[in-house]
Design a protein around this motif. Sequence first.
Motif, PDB file in Angstrom:
ATOM      1  N   LEU A 230      13.881 -33.056   7.783  1.00  0.00           N
ATOM      2  CA  LEU A 230      12.762 -32.137   7.565  1.00  0.00           C
ATOM      3  C   LEU A 230      13.184 -30.972   6.674  1.00  0.00           C
ATOM      4  N   ASP A 231      14.379 -30.460   6.891  1.00  0.00           N
ATOM      5  CA  ASP A 231      14.894 -29.368   6.060  1.00  0.00           C
ATOM      6  C   ASP A 231      15.046 -29.815   4.603  1.00  0.00           C
ATOM      7  N   MET A 232      15.571 -31.023   4.414  1.00  0.00           N
ATOM      8  CA  MET A 232      15.790 -31.515   3.059  1.00  0.00           C
ATOM      9  C   MET A 232      14.483 -31.760   2.320  1.00  0.00           C
ATOM     10  N   VAL A 233      13.503 -32.313   3.026  1.00  0.00           N
ATOM     11  CA  VAL A 233      12.236 -32.668   2.381  1.00  0.00           C
ATOM     12  C   VAL A 233      11.329 -31.453   2.182  1.00  0.00           C
ATOM     13  N   ILE A 234      11.244 -30.593   3.179  1.00  0.00           N
ATOM     14  CA  ILE A 234      10.299 -29.478   3.129  1.00  0.00           C
ATOM     15  C   ILE A 234      10.927 -28.206   2.541  1.00  0.00           C
ATOM     16  N   ARG A 235      12.132 -27.856   3.017  1.00  0.00           N
ATOM     17  CA  ARG A 235      12.786 -26.640   2.521  1.00  0.00           C
ATOM     18  C   ARG A 235      13.694 -26.894   1.328  1.00  0.00           C
ATOM     19  N   ARG A 236      14.015 -28.170   1.067  1.00  0.00           N
ATOM     20  CA  ARG A 236      14.947 -28.549  -0.008  1.00  0.00           C
ATOM     21  C   ARG A 236      16.342 -27.977   0.231  1.00  0.00           C
TER      22      ARG A 236
END
Length: 252
Positions: free
Chosen positions: A199-205
């Motif tokens: 989720l961090d990688m996809v949404i927050r990059r």
Amino acid sequence: MIVTIDLNCDLGESFGAYEIGNDAEVIRYISSANVACGFHAGDPRVMERTVALAKKYGVAVGAHVGYPDRVGFGRREMSLSYAEVKSDVLYQIGALAAFCRAAEVSLRHVKPHGALYNMAGKDVVLAQAIAEAVAAFDKTLLVFAQPGSQLAEAARGTGLRVVNEVFADRAYRADGSLVSRSVPGAVIENPEEVVARVLDMVIRRKVVTLDGQEITVDPETICVHGDNPGALALVVAIRERLQAAGVKISPP
């Protein structure tokens, strides 16, 4: 703006009497399948079955090319010449393409496996051999690669479209490379931690490295390893959490 991400998994890694993974269930929850082409794993029957499953569930098919190393599951480094790597990769793509053609399914992408993937990330000659093999077969094929890697650069240099790949269950170094599997903590086994990282990688990059730093990532496809015993539960949880956050799951 709707965020779209591809969810890919390495499948078709059974061979002969040996069954690896839970392909028939996992494939229902992903959008791209990296199908082993008989070198590090897989065989003609398994390749045919996996392509048929992908067709049934509308999953994009890619060639998961590796070193000729079934004993080491393609995870041992090998010293092959440029010509050997190029012809081996071309051979594997062609083998899977035959099953795709017979099933009336499009071959969409190529992703190196294991040691070949990791070595091509740093080795210019190796990366060029892979890229030129893909381009020689079909310049419309996508190449799954880590951003900033030699493989990504070589693929773009030969006119190929690169899809930026991140890994759900692998630890990262500060330079964006994967931590070697020989290092403790390289493979993240806690499902909740894996889902939170995705989720961090996809949404927050963003992703936190093994030494605690936060680095920026630009994911277009997320890899979940199919040989992981908990792969099914993990891919289901990742898909559900991403969709709950409004993320669309789709092939690149």
